[in-house]
Design an enzyme around this catalytic site. Structure first.
Site, PDB file in Angstrom:
ATOM      1  N   HIS A  71      42.164  60.799  57.205  1.00 26.65           N
ATOM      2  CA  HIS A  71      41.270  60.728  58.374  1.00 26.65           C
ATOM      3  C   HIS A  71      39.861  61.192  58.028  1.00 26.65           C
ATOM      4  CE1 HIS A  71      41.256  65.122  58.973  1.00 26.65           C
ATOM      5  NE2 HIS A  71      42.569  65.105  58.764  1.00 26.65           N
ATOM      6  N   CYS A  80      46.677  67.167  55.485  1.00 25.21           N
ATOM      7  CA  CYS A  80      46.067  65.857  55.676  1.00 25.21           C
ATOM      8  C   CYS A  80      45.004  65.607  54.608  1.00 25.21           C
ATOM      9  CB  CYS A  80      45.444  65.749  57.059  1.00 25.21           C
ATOM     10  SG  CYS A  80      46.667  65.572  58.392  1.00 25.21           S
TER      11      CYS A  80
END
Length: 244
Positions: free
Chosen positions: A204, A220
Site C-alpha cells: 500500500h 505490510c
C-alpha cells in the site's frame, strides 16, 4: 441668585438668536448616517496604520469568531508571547529507492512481484532479464515474514480497519487507534492497496514517504503514493507476489 439670573438670560439670548432649545425627545430622533471617506489614503487611515499596537490581520482570519468564553487580554498576550513554530525538515528519500529499470536474473516469470525485505526493494519482473524496481518499507523487527501469495483485491484510496491485535498492542503503548478510518490523505494506507491472499498484509501507499527504505511497518509493504499508483496500474488481481 446670580446663577439663576445667568441661566434665564442665556435662554433669552438663545431664543432671540433663533436657536430652539433641545427637548428630551431629541435623543431619540433619527441621526444622519455616518459617512466614511472612500479615499483609503485619507490622513486618519494613514494614522491608524502607524498607530502603536495595531496588528494587521488577514481578512479571512479577522472574520473568524472569537471563542465565546475567551478572555481577550489573555488571548492577545498568549499570541504575542507564543514562540513561532519551527519548521521540521523531513528526511529526504534516498534516490536509490526511486523507481528504475534494472537487470534481473531471477527465475520468476514476467509479471511476478518479488519483494526483498532485506534490501527493501520490490521488483516487478519484466521480459528480457529486466525488472522495474521500487523502494519499499518493510516489517520492523518482530514483524518480518516471507511467503508466496496472490493479489486478491485492489483498492483506490482504501479504508483502514486496524486488526484487533494491532489496536491492543498500540493501546499498551498509550497510542489509541481508531477502529475505522476512511480513505484519504490522513489514512496510513495511502492512495492504493493491493491485498495479499487471505492475510492482513497489503502492499500500500503511505503518508510518510520518508520511511521508505526502512523496517517500519507491522508487516505490510509500504510504497510512496506515486509508486503504488504506478504499480497498481501495471498488475492485476491474481498476480503472484513472492516475499523473501
Amino acid at each position: 441668585m446670580k446663577r439663576v439670573l445667568f441661566s434665564v438670560l442665556g435662554a433669552v439670548a438663545a431664543f432671540s438668536a433663533g436657536v430652539t432649545p433641545s427637548t428630551a425627545g431629541d435623543r431619540y430622533a433619527d441621526r444622519p448616517p455616518v459617512m466614511v471617506s472612500p479615499d483609503l489614503s485619507a490622513p486618519w487611515v494613514l494614522q491608524l496604520g502607524q498607530a502603536p499596537g495595531i496588528v494587521r490581520q488577514n481578512r479571512q482570519v479577522a472574520q473568524q469568531p472569537r471563542p465565546r468564553y475567551a478572555q481577550p487580554d489573555r488571548v492577545q498576550t498568549a499570541a504575542v508571547q507564543a514562540p513561532a513554530k519551527r519548521m521540521v525538515a523531513r528526511p529526504q528519500i534516498n534516490p536509490i529507492y526511486l523507481p528504475q529499470e534494472v537487470a534481473y536474473d531471477g527465475s520468476q516469470k514476467p509479471g511476478t512481484i518479488v519483494i526483498d525485505t532485506t534490501q527493501n526493494f520490490l521488483y516487478l519482473v519484466e521480459k528480457d532479464g529486466k525488472a522495474r524496481r521500487y523502494g519499499v518499507g518493510t516489517g520492523k523487527p518482530g514483524f518480518e515474514w516471507s511467503g508466496t501469495h496472490k493479489i486478491t483485491n485492489k483498492r483506490v484510496w482504501p479504508d483502514w480497519r486496524p486488526p484487533a491485535a494491532m489496536i491492543k498492542r498500540e493501546a499498551a503503548k498509550g497510542r489509541y487507534l481508531p477502529t475505522y478510518l476512511a480513505g484519504g490523505m490522513e489514512n496510513p494506507l495511502g492512495a492504493r492497496a493491493l491485498y495479499l491472499g487471505s492475510t492482513e498484509y497489503r502492499i500500500h501507499g503511505t503518508n510518510q514517504p520518508w520511511t521508505i527504505g526502512g523496517a517500519v511497518s507491522s508487516g505490510c509493504i509500504r510504497m510512496r503514493n506515486e509508486d503504488v499508483v504506478d504499480l497498481y496500474e501495471r498488475v492485476d488481481v491474481g498476480t503472484t507476489v513472492e516475499v523473501i
